[in-house]
Design a protein around this motif. Structure first.
Motif, PDB file in Angstrom:
ATOM      1  N   LEU B 114      29.721 -11.455  53.292  1.00 43.57           N
ATOM      2  CA  LEU B 114      30.797 -11.587  52.316  1.00 43.57           C
ATOM      3  C   LEU B 114      30.437 -12.648  51.274  1.00 43.57           C
ATOM      4  CD1 LEU B 114      33.509 -10.363  51.762  1.00 43.57           C
ATOM      5  CD2 LEU B 114      34.566 -12.160  53.099  1.00 43.57           C
ATOM      6  N   GLU B 117      28.028 -11.159  48.894  1.00 44.29           N
ATOM      7  CA  GLU B 117      28.706 -10.242  47.961  1.00 44.29           C
ATOM      8  C   GLU B 117      29.444 -11.016  46.888  1.00 44.29           C
ATOM      9  OE1 GLU B 117      29.742  -6.868  51.323  1.00 44.29           O
ATOM     10  OE2 GLU B 117      31.356  -7.667  50.075  1.00 44.29           O
ATOM     11  N   LEU B 118      30.167 -12.056  47.337  1.00 39.31           N
ATOM     12  CA  LEU B 118      30.956 -12.824  46.362  1.00 39.31           C
ATOM     13  C   LEU B 118      30.041 -13.554  45.385  1.00 39.31           C
ATOM     14  CD1 LEU B 118      33.816 -14.251  48.595  1.00 39.31           C
ATOM     15  CD2 LEU B 118      33.974 -12.453  46.889  1.00 39.31           C
ATOM     16  N   LEU B 121      28.877 -11.157  42.917  1.00 39.36           N
ATOM     17  CA  LEU B 121      29.977 -10.836  42.004  1.00 39.36           C
ATOM     18  C   LEU B 121      30.122 -11.898  40.922  1.00 39.36           C
ATOM     19  CD1 LEU B 121      32.558  -9.068  41.489  1.00 39.36           C
ATOM     20  CD2 LEU B 121      33.769 -10.720  42.893  1.00 39.36           C
ATOM     21  N   LYS B 122      30.082 -13.171  41.352  1.00 40.39           N
ATOM     22  CA  LYS B 122      30.237 -14.256  40.370  1.00 40.39           C
ATOM     23  C   LYS B 122      29.057 -14.280  39.400  1.00 40.39           C
ATOM     24  CE  LYS B 122      33.751 -15.534  42.617  1.00 40.39           C
ATOM     25  NZ  LYS B 122      35.102 -15.866  42.413  1.00 40.39           N
ATOM     26  N   ILE B 123      27.865 -14.027  39.935  1.00 35.42           N
ATOM     27  CA  ILE B 123      26.685 -14.028  39.080  1.00 35.42           C
ATOM     28  C   ILE B 123      26.833 -12.971  38.001  1.00 35.42           C
ATOM     29  CG2 ILE B 123      24.224 -13.415  39.051  1.00 35.42           C
ATOM     30  CD1 ILE B 123      23.998 -14.848  41.743  1.00 35.42           C
ATOM     31  N   SER B 124      27.337 -11.814  38.396  1.00 38.69           N
ATOM     32  CA  SER B 124      27.527 -10.752  37.414  1.00 38.69           C
ATOM     33  C   SER B 124      28.663 -11.083  36.452  1.00 38.69           C
ATOM     34  CB  SER B 124      27.818  -9.450  38.153  1.00 38.69           C
ATOM     35  OG  SER B 124      28.153  -8.456  37.247  1.00 38.69           O
ATOM     36  N   MET B 125      29.733 -11.683  36.996  1.00 34.54           N
ATOM     37  CA  MET B 125      30.889 -11.994  36.152  1.00 34.54           C
ATOM     38  C   MET B 125      30.527 -12.929  35.005  1.00 34.54           C
ATOM     39  SD  MET B 125      34.086 -12.401  38.702  1.00 34.54           S
ATOM     40  CE  MET B 125      34.709 -13.814  37.884  1.00 34.54           C
ATOM     41  N   LEU B 128      25.047 -13.240  34.186  1.00 32.57           N
ATOM     42  CA  LEU B 128      23.643 -13.488  34.521  1.00 32.57           C
ATOM     43  C   LEU B 128      23.034 -12.188  35.043  1.00 32.57           C
ATOM     44  CD1 LEU B 128      23.878 -16.883  36.444  1.00 32.57           C
ATOM     45  CD2 LEU B 128      22.670 -16.504  34.312  1.00 32.57           C
ATOM     46  N   PRO B 129      21.732 -12.007  34.849  1.00 31.30           N
ATOM     47  CA  PRO B 129      21.101 -10.805  35.394  1.00 31.30           C
ATOM     48  C   PRO B 129      21.071 -10.850  36.921  1.00 31.30           C
ATOM     49  CG  PRO B 129      19.460 -12.259  34.472  1.00 31.30           C
ATOM     50  CD  PRO B 129      20.792 -12.828  34.105  1.00 31.30           C
ATOM     51  N   PRO B 130      20.988  -9.679  37.566  1.00 26.27           N
ATOM     52  CA  PRO B 130      21.069  -9.634  39.029  1.00 26.27           C
ATOM     53  C   PRO B 130      19.971 -10.422  39.723  1.00 26.27           C
ATOM     54  CG  PRO B 130      21.009  -7.412  38.108  1.00 26.27           C
ATOM     55  CD  PRO B 130      20.839  -8.350  36.973  1.00 26.27           C
ATOM     56  N   ASP B 131      18.808 -10.540  39.068  1.00 21.50           N
ATOM     57  CA  ASP B 131      17.725 -11.246  39.762  1.00 21.50           C
ATOM     58  C   ASP B 131      17.834 -12.764  39.646  1.00 21.50           C
ATOM     59  OD1 ASP B 131      17.194 -11.433  37.126  1.00 21.50           O
ATOM     60  OD2 ASP B 131      15.111 -10.794  37.221  1.00 21.50           O
ATOM     61  N   ARG B 145      21.559 -21.780  32.941  1.00 22.65           N
ATOM     62  CA  ARG B 145      22.008 -22.815  33.863  1.00 22.65           C
ATOM     63  C   ARG B 145      23.504 -23.058  33.704  1.00 22.65           C
ATOM     64  NH1 ARG B 145      17.652 -27.631  34.053  1.00 22.65           N
ATOM     65  NH2 ARG B 145      16.122 -26.100  33.429  1.00 22.65           N
TER      66      ARG B 145
END
Lengths: 378, 253
Positions: B114, B117-118, B121-125, B128-131, B145
């Motif tokens: 979890l 996942e969270l 989620l925050k990284i995408s929100m 920022l790119p997924p990597d 940064r």
């Protein structure tokens, strides 16, 4: 009393599974809710209805669970409908959905452990070799700059040289003196213990003189200076690098090697021999005091024996090493300082590296000296 | 039940040596407000932020955040506030994803999956790119940064978000995207935002009130209210060419 977060399963009118979410769906509750969601079986259901009208509070963590549940149900071929979500929470669900769609699941490849070990070993060997080459390069650059300054003595930075002499030499005297005095005490004590078995306690003076003059004095002084001044060089120059001061010097036409590196190396070249002499005196004093206090010899006897053993040859063998060690310490300290990258994080790493490298080099050089001297029969 | 005022400052006096930064400063910030703090250099914008966060001890005065005294750094308050420091202040020994998970680990008992996942989620929100997740802060650019710092600040879905110069050092496109992101999150989560900024574009785009630090105090008001203020510093700030450009662009869009 606030309502407990809930996830309840029931059967709706048209045979659909109705899943009702109640209470606050916030980050404090998602742990429980996650387990609840995973525990609800949905065997054979065709249609699912998510009734969200009971939600009293929602944040991104809760919205993520709702979104994920619907996404997974849809992926299982179950027709899923949302119902009753408070309109003020709709943007939140959209936000989470967008965020998830923007990031398709990425497969994380876990590299083979053996291969990555091999990879790391190879990389560190190559890095070490490259570092050696770079250090040699820097040595050459420093020597060329040094010769240029000698040709034009007016370019010598006297103020910073004096400043560095104060910092690396004068300010180090306290710690060098104290530590070498104590090492002299320990040396005398240990060798006297052994020599007493042969009733040759007086030879403590010979052992002390030879050990201190040839090895201990210069070696310990150099190691202390590597830890004290070498690290300071790296940190100071590294900090200037981070502040782009080095770049500012270059663009003004000032050679950073000339104004930053040379005064530091020259200062060490002058102070380490002096500190070595001081270290020798301190260690011999400590050894003498210890011996006279614990052995059955008088002060005069001991000092006469000591003076016989303190030959000029022994003294010079020790002193010759001092400028070499000083050069190594200064070179590594300044080199690592100039290697600092854009961020302050690398200062700490490189300072450690500088101290370790210069101590290793000092001991390697000391071993080389010993081998060479024994070949020459000195 | 706590009142609608989430940040309450009364009679604040901060002083470093003989230098008085704030004197008899009062400030009320209501739930859901987006407040931009502006002021000349050395007027203590960041100091005010740090004082409200409890990082500086004021000489005199009362500060309440979410109904609790800021000087007692209460655990509950820390869970309900998020802070983005000027340079992100990411923990350099942890990856971005681990940075985001630090508050979760500290305050909650979540399963690993979890948390992953969270964090994703925050990284995408924050855009920022997924990597970016498994990367270390030193491998990121300044703008990234900041985004990662914001993701960490949002980790526990705070009620109040403190931002210290969030758009400084970003290119105009990145800064506009950052403003949008904050506005969107603010609407979605009902956040209260306390933002120290010099960016007139963000002030006019997302702040619904502006706190101006002048004469060791705060004047809180909307942009149009400040435009009418006769104080010379406020006059030159809101009537300068940059301010006019920022306002004009808002009228156009």
């Amino acid at each position: 009393m606030e309502q407990e977060p809930e996830w309840v399963e029931s059967t709706g009118a048209d045979g659909a599974v109705v899943l009702s979410a109640n209470g606050p769906w916030t980050i404090g509750a998602v742990s429980t809710l996650d387990r609840r969601i995973k525990a609800v079986p949905l065997n054979g259901a065709q249609i699912a209805e998510l009734d969200l009208s009971g939600i009293t509070k929602l944040d991104t963590a809760g919205a993520w669970l709702l979104y994920r549940t619907r996404r997974d149900l849809l992926a299982d071929g179950i027709d899923t409908r949302l119902k009753g979500l408070d309109t003020r929470y709709e943007p939140l669900l959209d936000l989470v959905e967008q965020a998830d769609l923007a990031h398709p699941e990425i497969e994380r490849v876990r590299p083979n452990a053996l291969l990555s070990l091999l990879d790391r070993v190879g990389k560190s060997v190559c890095d070490a070799a490259e570092e050696g080459v770079n250090l040699l390069n820097f040595l050459g650059l420093t020597i060329v700059t040094m010769l240029r300054v000698i040709a034009k003595p007016r370019r010598m930075r006297v103020v910073s040289l004096v400043n560095q002499i104060e910092q690396t030499g004068l300010n180090a005297m306290g710690i060098v003196g104290l530590l070498l005095f104590l090492i002299g005490v320990v040396l005398a004590f240990q060798s006297a213990e052994q020599l007493r078995k042969f009733a040759a306690e007086i030879l403590t003076a010979d052992g002390l003189a030879i050990l201190v003059l040839r090895e201990i004095g210069v070696l310990i002084a150099a190691i202390l200076i590597a830890g004290r001044s070498g690290s300071a060089f790296t940190a100071e120059i590294g900090m200037m690098k981070v502040n782009e001061e080095i770049d500012a010097l270059r663009t003004t036409g000032v050679d950073p090697i000339e104004v930053l590196v040379l005064p530091r190396i020259n200062a060490l070249l002058l102070t380490l021999p002096l500190l070595t002499f001081f270290a020798n005196v301190a260690a011999l004093t400590g050894g003498t005091i210890m011996s006279v206090a614990t052995l059955d010899v008088t002060y005069t006897q001991f000092v006469r024996q000591l003076a016989d053993a303190m030959t000029l040859k022994n003294f010079i063998v020790g002193m010759v090493k001092a400028p070499v060690f000083a050069f190594l310490i200064g070179l590594v300290g300044c080199y690592e300082g100039l290697q600092v990258g854009g961020s302050a994080e690398s200062i700490g790493r490189l300072t450690t590296k500088s101290v370790v490298e210069s101590i290793v080099l000092v001991i390697l050089a000391d071993a080389t000296f010993s081998i060479v001297f024994s070949y020459l029969g000195i | 039940m706590e009142s609608d005022v989430v940040i309450k400052v009364r009679g604040l006096r901060t002083q470093f040596g003989a230098q008085v930064i704030h004197d008899k400063l009062d400030l009320d910030i209501h739930r859901g407000q987006v407040v931009g703090v502006v002021g000349g250099s050395g007027t203590g914008k960041s100091v005010l932020l740090r004082t409200i966060l409890g990082l500086n001890t004021p000489r005199e005065g009362e500060i309440e955040v979410l109904g609790e005294d800021a000087r007692r750094t209460a655990d509950t308050v820390q869970q309900r506030t998020g802070v983005l420091f000027q340079n992100g202040a990411l923990f350099s020994s942890l990856t971005v994803a681990e940075n985001i998970q630090v508050p979760m680990r500290e305050h909650l008992d979540l399963s690993r999956d979890l948390m992953d996942e969270l964090a994703a989620l925050k990284i995408s929100m924050v855009g920022l790119p997924p990597d970016a997740g498994p990367k270390f802060p030193s491998e990121l650019s300044g703008g990234m940064r900041k985004r990662a710092g914001l993701a960490r600040a949002l980790s526990l879905d705070p009620e109040i978000l403190f931002l210290d110069e969030p758009t400084a050092g970003l290119d105009p496109i990145g800064a506009a995207a950052f403003d949008n992101l904050i506005a969107e999150l603010q609407k979605g989560l009902g956040l209260t935002v306390f933002m120290v900024t010099h960016d007139l574009d963000s002030l006019s785009a997302i702040c619904d009130s502006i706190a101006v630090l002048v004469d060791k105090r705060v004047r809180l008001g909307t942009m149009s209210e400040h435009m009418k203020d006769s104080h010379p510093w406020i006059q030159s700030y809101f009537h300068g060419p940059r301010a006019r450009a920022a306002l004009a662009s808002r009228l156009v869009t």
